[in-house]
Scaffold this active site. Structure first.
Site, PDB file in Angstrom:
ATOM      1  N   GLU A   1       1.078  -1.003   0.029  1.00 28.54           N
ATOM      2  CA  GLU A   1       0.281  -0.099   0.055  1.00 28.54           C
ATOM      3  C   GLU A   1       0.749   1.332   0.181  1.00 28.54           C
ATOM      4  O   GLU A   1       0.606   2.430  -0.678  1.00 28.54           O
ATOM      5  CB  GLU A   1      -1.246  -0.184   1.055  1.00 28.54           C
ATOM      6  CG  GLU A   1      -2.415  -1.087   1.274  1.00 28.54           C
ATOM      7  CD  GLU A   1      -1.715  -2.073   1.632  1.00 28.54           C
ATOM      8  OE1 GLU A   1      -2.237  -3.265   1.789  1.00 28.54           O
ATOM      9  OE2 GLU A   1      -0.701  -1.927   1.935  1.00 28.54           O
TER      10      GLU A   1
ATOM     11  N   PHE B   1     -12.096  -6.730  13.821  1.00 27.51           N
ATOM     12  CA  PHE B   1     -10.473  -7.105  12.778  1.00 27.51           C
ATOM     13  C   PHE B   1     -10.241  -6.172  11.739  1.00 27.51           C
ATOM     14  O   PHE B   1     -11.330  -6.112  11.043  1.00 27.51           O
ATOM     15  CB  PHE B   1     -10.595  -8.457  12.874  1.00 27.51           C
ATOM     16  CG  PHE B   1     -10.237  -8.820  11.771  1.00 27.51           C
ATOM     17  CD1 PHE B   1      -8.833  -9.693  11.771  1.00 27.51           C
ATOM     18  CD2 PHE B   1     -10.514  -9.588  10.314  1.00 27.51           C
ATOM     19  CE1 PHE B   1      -7.845 -10.179  10.827  1.00 27.51           C
ATOM     20  CE2 PHE B   1      -9.865  -9.330   9.448  1.00 27.51           C
ATOM     21  CZ  PHE B   1      -8.407 -10.153   9.681  1.00 27.51           C
ATOM     22  N   GLN B   2      -9.785  -5.600  11.844  1.00 22.41           N
ATOM     23  CA  GLN B   2      -8.660  -4.781  10.862  1.00 22.41           C
ATOM     24  C   GLN B   2      -9.641  -3.592  10.998  1.00 22.41           C
ATOM     25  O   GLN B   2      -9.793  -2.989  10.316  1.00 22.41           O
ATOM     26  CB  GLN B   2      -8.612  -5.723   9.219  1.00 22.41           C
ATOM     27  CG  GLN B   2      -8.272  -6.600   9.138  1.00 22.41           C
ATOM     28  CD  GLN B   2      -6.997  -7.035   7.887  1.00 22.41           C
ATOM     29  OE1 GLN B   2      -8.528  -6.275   6.761  1.00 22.41           O
ATOM     30  NE2 GLN B   2      -6.413  -7.940   7.084  1.00 22.41           N
TER      31      GLN B   2
ATOM     32  N   LYS C   1     -17.976  -0.313   5.406  1.00 26.48           N
ATOM     33  CA  LYS C   1     -18.245  -1.172   4.567  1.00 26.48           C
ATOM     34  C   LYS C   1     -19.355  -1.610   4.203  1.00 26.48           C
ATOM     35  O   LYS C   1     -19.822  -1.751   2.845  1.00 26.48           O
ATOM     36  CB  LYS C   1     -17.812  -3.004   4.690  1.00 26.48           C
ATOM     37  CG  LYS C   1     -17.598  -4.064   4.189  1.00 26.48           C
ATOM     38  CD  LYS C   1     -16.774  -5.222   4.832  1.00 26.48           C
ATOM     39  CE  LYS C   1     -17.757  -6.878   3.134  1.00 26.48           C
ATOM     40  NZ  LYS C   1     -16.467  -7.876   4.080  1.00 26.48           N
TER      41      LYS C   1
ATOM     42  N   MET D   1      24.500   9.512   2.197  1.00 28.71           N
ATOM     43  CA  MET D   1      24.307  10.793   2.679  1.00 28.71           C
ATOM     44  C   MET D   1      24.626   9.833   4.329  1.00 28.71           C
ATOM     45  O   MET D   1      25.129  11.147   4.676  1.00 28.71           O
ATOM     46  CB  MET D   1      22.723  11.148   2.548  1.00 28.71           C
ATOM     47  CG  MET D   1      22.851  12.336   2.623  1.00 28.71           C
ATOM     48  SD  MET D   1      23.801  13.766   2.112  1.00 28.71           S
ATOM     49  CE  MET D   1      22.620  13.813   0.533  1.00 28.71           C
TER      50      MET D   1
END
Length: 556
Positions: free
Chosen positions: A50, A112-113, A162, A471
């Protein structure tokens, strides 16, 4: 009006916004949206993470000038987007990000999630929404696109419960929106415009300091006219490279920590700075109380919060920089500024970019960038990861037009470059996109080689391989007595890795092999990887040490 479920409403709303490209990663909370995408006619690019999805949408937006669109599921899908959203927010990139969320009846129950992505992303988005009513969905999307692309652009997140994507409603996309608290100013105040024009006409040693806001605004024509009418030298931030052709006499290129000596020295002698779409960030100014202390400042910016935020400004102008410059230009007198032009010419001749090179087979990174510039003649789009290679790409490639240099500026996100290059290529399918990467930075999101493989995205990847986090190692060398703590990095065999993904790959270790390898890679129709080995302890110069003033720059 027809009844559609929430997923279908999103798809039809995207079509109303002329979206044809989406970057995403599916999951259970957005499964109804993905079902609606199946036969939608919209082109969806499946990323491999993602974070990569957001960076790809970011690169697409920067290269095309359109709003980037990305999708992730709930919980870890949304939290994996956070770095990409912060990156886009810092660089004012217009994005609309959709995230899934648990059903409304499950909100706040540690389902959940479940993750409070609107709360998490509040400081790193221009605005965000949690949609719990399908009747509000189309209106919300309309507002999100408007907010993302107007005023100072930025990412907007829409979190979708959802059940909202499952329920049905009549689809009616609004033609107008009403946001009473959001009224960006586009035109400059007439009195301030007149003051600015007068100051520019009277200045003996004026200097244009141009930031990324000028590219966002599309102000290259106006800036070119101002430079050439009043003979004003121009220096740019990292985000504005290419706003004015860098091969011209009045171009001073980038200023700041790793800017050119001549740009930094010009800031010490100017009597008037015209700051256009630039925010006086610390990488530009160095020690703030010493930066252009002898000069007056005109600052033009669409975001009133940026005006005078870091430095006191004599002539502030809030407005879109393109519109404001169009208001100022009729009052600007044509002149030569002969003595100032001579001084600028002298600075460029006396303090050019330079590096130590010899006849050995060692490939210096500066030489590598010069060879890329020579082959492309400055006509390709350069995307970078973050690190030393990013600065060499800024210094040793001559940019001729806007949106030709794409890089993470404000956040400095390692892992940005590879997915952003994919998005940039999709946004400019006819352009040659070259990714300049470090062997450390590219490993942050190297899984996106799978996206390149799947869609045969013809990005050319050139890895500056010095076996260090370069760097950080440079700072350890200069300020910590070469105590290289955790900066030596073991890289994989990039050639074998590229070949595992079906990408043509080649290792280059000798200078005599370099130009031929570049030509070979560039002439391929598909993607290519060049793993170019450079000296382990090469440094980026010039450099202004942290906390020092521009007059204290070293090297170069």
């Amino acid at each position: 009006m027809p009844k559609l479920n929430g997923g279908e409403i999103i798809v039809e709303s995207l079509k109303q916004e002329n979206v044809d490209v989406i970057f995403g990663y599916p999951g259970g909370a957005v499964i109804n949206l993905y079902d609606a995408l199946y036969n939608s006619g919209l082109k969806h690019y499946l990323g491999r993470h993602e974070q990569g999805v957001v960076h790809a949408a970011d690169g697409y937006a920067r290269s095309s000038g359109k709003v980037g669109v990305c999708i992730a599921t709930s919980g870890p899908g949304g939290t994996n987007m956070v770095t990409g959203l912060a990156n886009a927010f810092m660089d004012s990139v217009p994005l609309v990000a959709f995230t899934g969320q648990v059903s409304t009846s499950m909100l706040g129950k540690d389902s959940f999630q479940e993750a409070d992505i609107t709360g998490i992303s509040l400081p790193i988005t221009k605005h965000n929404f949690l949609v719990t009513d399908v009747e509000e969905l189309a209106k919300t999307i309309k507002e999100a696109f408007f907010i993302a692309k107007t005023g100072r652009p930025g990412p907007v997140l829409i979190d979708l419960a959802k059940d909202v994507t499952q329920k049905e409603a009549e689809f009616n996309y609004p033609s107008k929106i009403n946001l009473p608290g959001y009224r960006p100013s586009f035109e400059g105040h007439r009195l301030q415009v007149n003051k600015a024009a007068k100051a520019i006409n009277e200045a003996k040693r004026p200097l244009l300091y141009v930031g990324g806001g000028a590219i966002i605004s599309g102000a290259e024509k106006e800036i070119k006219e101002l430079v050439e009418r009043a003979k004003i030298p121009i220096t740019t931030t990292l985000m504005a490279l290419g706003i004015y052709p860098e091969d011209r006499e009045l171009a001073l290129e980038m200023l700041g920590m790793h800017g050119t000596q001549y740009a930094n020295r010009a800031t010490l002698e100017t009597d008037l700075v015209i700051a256009i779409g630039a925010r006086f960030d610390d990488r530009v100014t160095g020690k703030l109380d010493e930066f252009i202390a002898q000069a007056d400042i005109i600052q033009i910016d669409i975001d009133p919060a940026e005006i005078g935020k870091n430095l006191d400004v004599e002539i502030p102008i809030v407005g879109d920089v393109k519109d404001v410059l169009q208001e100022i230009l009729p009052f600007i007198e044509e002149k030569e500024n002969g003595e100032w032009q001579d001084r600028i010419r002298e600075l460029k001749e006396k303090y050019p970019l330079r590096y130590n090179d010899d006849d050995s087979e060692v490939i210096k990174p500066q030489y590598l960038m010069e060879e890329i510039d020579k082959y492309t003649n400055g006509n390709s789009t350069i995307v970078t990861e973050v690190g030393q290679h990013q600065m060499w790409a800024a210094q040793y490639h001559k940019y001729k037009k806007p949106r030709q240099f794409i890089s993470s500026g404000g956040l400095g996100t390692m892992g940005f470059g590879l997915p952003a290059a994919i998005g940039a290529q999709i946004g400019q399918p006819d352009e040659q996109i070259i990714l300049i990467a470090g062997d450390g930075s590219i490993q942050m999101n190297i899984q996106e080689l799978g996206t390149i493989q799947t869609y045969n995205v013809p990005v050319k990847i050139i890895i500056f391989n010095n076996k260090y986090l370069g760097m950080v190692r440079q700072w350890q060398e200069m300020f910590f007595e070469k105590r290289y703590s955790s900066t030596k990095i073991l890289a994989p065999d990039f050639v074998k890795m590229g070949e595992a993904y079906g990408i043509w790959s080649k290792r280059v270790e000798k200078k005599s092999e370099l130009s031929g390898a570049i030509r070979e890679a560039m002439e391929l129709k598909g993607p290519a990887i060049l793993d170019v080995h450079i000296p382990e302890e090469e440094n980026v110069y010039p450099m202004v040490p942290a906390g020092a003033g521009l007059k204290d720059m070293i090297g170069g």
